[in-house]
Design a protein around this motif. Structure first.
Motif, short mmCIF file in Angstrom:
data_model
loop_
_atom_site.label_atom_id
_atom_site.label_comp_id
_atom_site.label_asym_id
_atom_site.label_seq_id
_atom_site.Cartn_x
_atom_site.Cartn_y
_atom_site.Cartn_z
N LEU A 73 45.43 42.44 51.89
CA LEU A 73 44.62 41.12 51.20
C LEU A 73 42.98 41.49 51.79
CD1 LEU A 73 47.18 38.02 53.73
CD2 LEU A 73 46.98 39.37 50.71
N LEU A 74 42.31 41.67 52.96
CA LEU A 74 40.93 42.21 52.64
C LEU A 74 40.63 42.53 51.39
CD1 LEU A 74 38.31 41.33 53.86
CD2 LEU A 74 39.03 43.04 55.45
N TYR A 75 41.27 44.09 51.36
CA TYR A 75 41.11 44.92 50.40
C TYR A 75 41.50 44.24 49.03
CZ TYR A 75 41.31 49.31 47.14
OH TYR A 75 40.97 50.12 46.50
N ILE A 76 41.86 43.16 48.00
CA ILE A 76 41.88 43.05 47.33
C ILE A 76 41.36 41.62 47.49
CG2 ILE A 76 44.06 43.70 46.83
CD1 ILE A 76 45.40 40.44 47.15
N GLY A 77 40.40 40.75 48.14
CA GLY A 77 39.03 40.40 48.41
C GLY A 77 39.54 38.91 48.70
N LEU A 135 27.81 47.50 53.29
CA LEU A 135 28.16 46.86 52.17
C LEU A 135 27.37 45.72 52.49
CD1 LEU A 135 31.56 47.66 51.69
CD2 LEU A 135 29.31 48.84 50.43
N ASP A 136 27.02 45.09 51.54
CA ASP A 136 26.04 44.04 51.71
C ASP A 136 27.17 42.57 50.61
OD1 ASP A 136 25.29 44.27 49.33
OD2 ASP A 136 23.76 45.05 49.44
N GLY A 137 27.87 43.10 50.15
CA GLY A 137 28.58 41.70 49.85
C GLY A 137 27.79 41.42 48.17
N SER A 138 27.13 41.58 48.24
CA SER A 138 26.36 42.33 46.87
C SER A 138 27.31 41.59 45.53
CB SER A 138 24.47 42.75 46.53
OG SER A 138 24.83 44.09 46.26
N GLY A 139 28.11 42.85 45.44
CA GLY A 139 28.62 43.48 44.38
C GLY A 139 29.77 43.02 44.84
N PRO A 140 30.76 43.12 42.93
CA PRO A 140 31.86 42.59 42.52
C PRO A 140 32.88 42.90 44.17
CG PRO A 140 30.95 43.64 41.18
CD PRO A 140 30.05 43.69 41.92
N GLN A 185 37.46 38.85 39.98
CA GLN A 185 38.57 38.50 39.33
C GLN A 185 38.97 40.12 38.56
OE1 GLN A 185 38.36 35.60 36.66
NE2 GLN A 185 38.91 34.26 37.88
N GLU A 186 38.42 40.84 37.97
CA GLU A 186 38.72 42.34 37.36
C GLU A 186 38.78 43.77 38.28
OE1 GLU A 186 37.14 45.53 34.50
OE2 GLU A 186 35.84 44.52 35.53
N ILE A 187 38.17 43.24 39.73
CA ILE A 187 38.24 44.51 40.78
C ILE A 187 39.41 43.87 41.98
CG2 ILE A 187 37.41 45.17 43.63
CD1 ILE A 187 35.59 46.62 41.23
N ALA A 188 39.81 42.27 41.54
CA ALA A 188 40.90 41.69 42.34
C ALA A 188 42.17 42.29 41.99
CB ALA A 188 41.31 40.82 43.06
N ASN A 189 42.14 42.22 40.33
CA ASN A 189 43.56 42.46 39.89
C ASN A 189 43.93 43.97 39.89
OD1 ASN A 189 45.16 39.81 39.09
ND2 ASN A 189 43.09 39.47 38.23
N ASP A 200 27.23 33.22 37.47
CA ASP A 200 28.54 33.00 38.46
C ASP A 200 29.79 32.94 37.57
OD1 ASP A 200 26.37 32.48 40.45
OD2 ASP A 200 26.39 30.40 40.10
N LYS A 201 29.77 32.80 36.35
CA LYS A 201 30.83 32.76 36.08
C LYS A 201 30.64 34.46 35.87
CE LYS A 201 33.21 31.36 31.58
NZ LYS A 201 33.28 31.04 30.30
N ALA A 202 30.22 35.39 35.22
CA ALA A 202 30.01 36.75 34.89
C ALA A 202 31.01 37.17 36.60
CB ALA A 202 28.91 37.19 34.16
N MET A 203 29.89 36.59 37.44
CA MET A 203 30.20 37.46 39.15
C MET A 203 31.74 37.27 38.96
SD MET A 203 29.66 39.59 41.47
CE MET A 203 27.93 40.15 41.89
N LYS A 204 32.32 35.81 38.59
CA LYS A 204 34.11 35.50 39.66
C LYS A 204 34.00 36.50 38.55
CE LYS A 204 36.98 31.90 39.50
NZ LYS A 204 37.06 30.71 39.10
#
Length: 202
Positions: A12-16, A30-35, A164-168, A156-160
């Motif tokens: 779960l942590l790996y997928i965000g 890692l600083d949390g700035s990347g998707p 989502q792309e990374i998680a999926n 903000d929408k672009a980052m979301k």
């Protein structure tokens, strides 16, 4: 049971999804700035700049594998449910690992063409990655392909959408791995194996 909970927490942590149970210590730069950056790096791969692989390369590789895995899962299921693509009628197996070898035996030129296409894509991707890494003008995985304009406008929408792309994509990498390993072990398609499992346990 503790091992199962730990595995679920790591996945779960790996997928965000951060549901840290406190069984391990995360160490990372890692600083949390990347998707998709949730600080999960138990092997410390984000700290290996001295071997010529930095976080930019790792993010590029992850995004590429996410996209390939998402297409692979759709391809696996599409062929199993709706049959082979035109010109690939020899691939009659529901299991896509078996279907690959059917195509290899009947039309090896298709596999050769696929490998040539992959080589060209990798060459273009390598040039884009190298130049983007050096200039700093290109985000990892950004090839400027946005015909519907999803990434324009609200940042903000672009980052979301990137998250989502990374998680999926991370889920798709697990799914593709499962489909391939399951196909190699029991020679069944993914849907076929799931249906068999449900019927055996109901």
């Amino acid at each position: 049971m503790l091992f199962f909970l730990l595995c679920c927490d790591i996945l779960l942590l790996y997928i965000g999804i951060d549901l840290t149970l406190g069984f391990y210590t995360l160490y990372t730069q890692l600083d949390g700035s990347g998707p998709g950056d949730v600080g999960f790096d138990p092997l410390g791969l984000s700290n290996i700049d001295d071997v010529g692989i930095d976080l930019y390369w790792l993010r590029e590789a992850e995004i590429k594998h996410c996209r390939v895995a998402m297409m692979a899962v759709v391809g696996f299921l599409q062929v199993e449910l709706f049959g082979p693509a035109p010109g690939c009628e020899a691939a009659t197996a529901k299991c896509q690992t078996d279907a690959f070898w059917q195509i290899w035996n009947s039309h090896p030129q298709y596999i050769a063409a696929g490998l040539l296409f992959i080589t060209i894509v990798e060459a273009v991707s390598g040039i884009a990655t190298t130049s983007g890494r050096e200039s700093g003008d290109r985000a990892p995985g950004d090839f400027g392909l946005d015909p519907l304009g999803y990434m324009k406008g609200d940042p903000d929408k672009a980052m979301k959408l990137r998250e989502q792309e990374i998680a999926n994509g991370r889920l798709a990498m697990w799914a593709a791995s499962g489909l391939i390993l399951q196909g190699c072990s029991n020679h069944m398609g993914g849907v076929e194996a799931m249906s068999q499992s449900l019927s055996d346990n109901m």
